[in-house]
Design a protein around this motif. Sequence first.
Motif, PDB file in Angstrom:
ATOM      1  N   UNK A  14       0.913  -1.269   0.003  1.00 38.53           N
ATOM      2  CA  UNK A  14      -0.012   0.183  -0.149  1.00 38.53           C
ATOM      3  C   UNK A  14       0.928   1.438  -0.029  1.00 38.53           C
ATOM      4  N   UNK A  15       0.434   2.078  -0.674  1.00 40.04           N
ATOM      5  CA  UNK A  15       1.188   3.472  -0.675  1.00 40.04           C
ATOM      6  C   UNK A  15       0.070   4.641  -1.133  1.00 40.04           C
ATOM      7  N   UNK A  16       0.192   5.902  -0.241  1.00 39.66           N
ATOM      8  CA  UNK A  16      -0.756   6.967  -0.411  1.00 39.66           C
ATOM      9  C   UNK A  16      -0.321   7.428  -1.731  1.00 39.66           C
ATOM     10  N   UNK A  17       0.912   7.356  -2.463  1.00 41.34           N
ATOM     11  CA  UNK A  17       1.070   8.127  -3.330  1.00 41.34           C
ATOM     12  C   UNK A  17       1.079   7.531  -4.671  1.00 41.34           C
ATOM     13  N   UNK A  18      -0.076   7.973  -5.376  1.00 43.35           N
ATOM     14  CA  UNK A  18      -0.286   7.246  -6.556  1.00 43.35           C
ATOM     15  C   UNK A  18       0.986   7.012  -7.662  1.00 43.35           C
ATOM     16  N   UNK A  19       1.916   7.700  -7.379  1.00 44.13           N
ATOM     17  CA  UNK A  19       3.176   7.694  -8.122  1.00 44.13           C
ATOM     18  C   UNK A  19       4.273   6.197  -7.940  1.00 44.13           C
ATOM     19  N   UNK A  20       3.573   5.890  -6.591  1.00 41.04           N
ATOM     20  CA  UNK A  20       4.110   4.385  -6.213  1.00 41.04           C
ATOM     21  C   UNK A  20       3.614   3.133  -7.170  1.00 41.04           C
ATOM     22  N   UNK A  21       2.409   3.500  -7.649  1.00 44.87           N
ATOM     23  CA  UNK A  21       1.580   2.400  -8.578  1.00 44.87           C
ATOM     24  C   UNK A  21       2.510   1.996  -9.902  1.00 44.87           C
TER      25      UNK A  21
ATOM     26  N   UNK B  25       0.252  -7.519  -5.086  1.00 44.79           N
ATOM     27  CA  UNK B  25      -0.937  -6.632  -5.334  1.00 44.79           C
ATOM     28  C   UNK B  25      -0.555  -5.333  -4.786  1.00 44.79           C
ATOM     29  N   UNK B  26      -1.050  -4.379  -5.688  1.00 41.65           N
ATOM     30  CA  UNK B  26      -0.745  -2.971  -5.318  1.00 41.65           C
ATOM     31  C   UNK B  26      -2.189  -2.322  -4.822  1.00 41.65           C
ATOM     32  N   UNK B  27      -2.201  -1.700  -3.586  1.00 42.40           N
ATOM     33  CA  UNK B  27      -3.527  -1.251  -3.284  1.00 42.40           C
ATOM     34  C   UNK B  27      -3.017   0.341  -3.163  1.00 42.40           C
ATOM     35  N   UNK B  28      -3.604   1.300  -3.910  1.00 39.65           N
ATOM     36  CA  UNK B  28      -3.366   2.645  -3.590  1.00 39.65           C
ATOM     37  C   UNK B  28      -4.187   3.248  -2.407  1.00 39.65           C
ATOM     38  N   UNK B  29      -3.488   4.018  -1.533  1.00 44.22           N
ATOM     39  CA  UNK B  29      -4.362   4.474  -0.143  1.00 44.22           C
ATOM     40  C   UNK B  29      -3.590   4.496   0.847  1.00 44.22           C
ATOM     41  N   UNK B  30      -4.129   5.306   2.092  1.00 43.80           N
ATOM     42  CA  UNK B  30      -3.500   5.208   3.409  1.00 43.80           C
ATOM     43  C   UNK B  30      -3.802   3.970   4.180  1.00 43.80           C
TER      44      UNK B  30
ATOM     45  N   UNK C 162      12.563  14.141  -6.275  1.00 46.73           N
ATOM     46  CA  UNK C 162      11.533  14.830  -7.390  1.00 46.73           C
ATOM     47  C   UNK C 162      11.240  16.159  -6.935  1.00 46.73           C
ATOM     48  N   UNK C 163      11.844  17.362  -7.379  1.00 47.40           N
ATOM     49  CA  UNK C 163      11.433  18.602  -6.871  1.00 47.40           C
ATOM     50  C   UNK C 163       9.939  19.046  -7.066  1.00 47.40           C
ATOM     51  N   UNK C 164       9.384  18.365  -8.338  1.00 50.35           N
ATOM     52  CA  UNK C 164       8.027  18.882  -8.582  1.00 50.35           C
ATOM     53  C   UNK C 164       7.088  18.641  -7.357  1.00 50.35           C
ATOM     54  N   UNK C 165       7.507  17.757  -6.343  1.00 48.36           N
ATOM     55  CA  UNK C 165       6.586  17.246  -5.528  1.00 48.36           C
ATOM     56  C   UNK C 165       6.767  18.048  -4.254  1.00 48.36           C
ATOM     57  N   UNK C 166       7.744  19.016  -4.258  1.00 48.83           N
ATOM     58  CA  UNK C 166       7.708  19.990  -3.184  1.00 48.83           C
ATOM     59  C   UNK C 166       8.205  19.604  -1.778  1.00 48.83           C
TER      60      UNK C 166
ATOM     61  N   UNK D 182       4.217  18.968  -0.920  1.00 49.28           N
ATOM     62  CA  UNK D 182       4.677  18.007   0.075  1.00 49.28           C
ATOM     63  C   UNK D 182       3.289  16.982   0.405  1.00 49.28           C
ATOM     64  N   UNK D 183       2.484  17.132  -0.721  1.00 53.99           N
ATOM     65  CA  UNK D 183       1.452  16.016  -0.286  1.00 53.99           C
ATOM     66  C   UNK D 183       1.746  14.617  -0.950  1.00 53.99           C
ATOM     67  N   UNK D 184       1.515  13.561   0.021  1.00 56.94           N
ATOM     68  CA  UNK D 184       1.907  12.431  -0.528  1.00 56.94           C
ATOM     69  C   UNK D 184       1.185  11.903  -1.699  1.00 56.94           C
ATOM     70  N   UNK D 185      -0.399  12.709  -1.622  1.00 57.52           N
ATOM     71  CA  UNK D 185      -1.331  12.093  -2.624  1.00 57.52           C
ATOM     72  C   UNK D 185      -1.657  13.540  -3.021  1.00 57.52           C
ATOM     73  N   UNK D 186      -1.549  13.793  -4.078  1.00 56.44           N
ATOM     74  CA  UNK D 186      -1.959  15.011  -4.942  1.00 56.44           C
ATOM     75  C   UNK D 186      -3.184  15.467  -4.935  1.00 56.44           C
ATOM     76  N   UNK D 187      -4.180  14.165  -4.370  1.00 55.38           N
ATOM     77  CA  UNK D 187      -5.489  14.429  -4.386  1.00 55.38           C
ATOM     78  C   UNK D 187      -6.007  15.099  -3.108  1.00 55.38           C
ATOM     79  N   UNK D 188      -4.782  15.134  -1.978  1.00 56.45           N
ATOM     80  CA  UNK D 188      -5.550  15.773  -0.876  1.00 56.45           C
ATOM     81  C   UNK D 188      -5.567  17.281  -0.807  1.00 56.45           C
TER      82      UNK D 188
END
Length: 271
Positions: free
Chosen positions: A9-16, A31-36, A70-74, A85-91
Amino acid sequence: MPGGLLVAMDRDPAAASRAEALSAEFGDGFRFVPGNFADASDPLAALGRGEAPLDGAFLDLGLSSYQLDDSRRGFSFAADGPLDMRFDPGQRFSAADIVNSYPERRLRQVIKDLGEEPWAGPIAAAIVRRRRQSRFTRTRELAEFIGGVIPRKRWPRHIDPATRTFQALRMEVNDELGSLREGLEVITSHLKPGGRLGVVSFHSLEDKAVKDFLNVEAKDCICPPQQPVCTCNHQASVVIHPPHPPLRPGKDEVELNPRSRSARLRGAIKI
Ligand SMILES: C[S@@+](CC[C@H](N)C(=O)[O-])C[C@H]1O[C@@H](n2cnc3c(N)ncnc32)[C@H](O)[C@@H]1O
């Protein structure tokens, strides 16, 4: 293990996308499960392997090198990027929202508690004064500003003067301690008897949250010590293993991987 399944599991969709390589290698065994991981109950139930399907669970907390680099993630004060600095850009909230809108007292508390920054007061006051003129939007801008607030002769020896504030903002943006406390409960409740929990943390407050959780879960009674008769009916659900204190990386490992220097490993076995 034949028939085994590794759920990541990872909150960061980029890990998928990185997980795809593992899917290709392990097929149905991965199996990869996106989420907290605090929300792991539903995906674990969906596996259809009973209420306590886990033989083991390992929480590798904090920030990954992929995110930091990845500097774009801040996340980085070293390379310029948006103050995100959001792990999940949807936050909903980013670091810029916190820096530009928290009242001074709350900002000071976050920087002091989560960053353990002795200069939290002056940093929060200076941020609030400066943001009246213009909002903070970039990581380097904030890092240089913090470096200007702390007198140069008081800069920490081995780290950038912005390190502690950046860590505090990241932990606040992602409510890392809240997720950890919830996640420990959820994950432990889904371990089989004899199942093992391992947690590697990189921050003293995270390590304390893990230690406090394990200490409570390993006790048969959690009534206040002055109470003559137990009324809590609490029963130990784990045995702490390895026993305290936590394992730390050896000199060789730190030389090989300097980012491991603050790691602490604690664990338990489900009863
Ligand atoms: C130290 S890194 C681990 C990296 C991983 N072992 C790898 O090799 O890619 C921590 C990772 O945990 C994720 N993370 C942090 N808190 C989380 C949470 N509450 N739920 C799920 N993932 C989380 C972060 O997005 C980050 O990718």
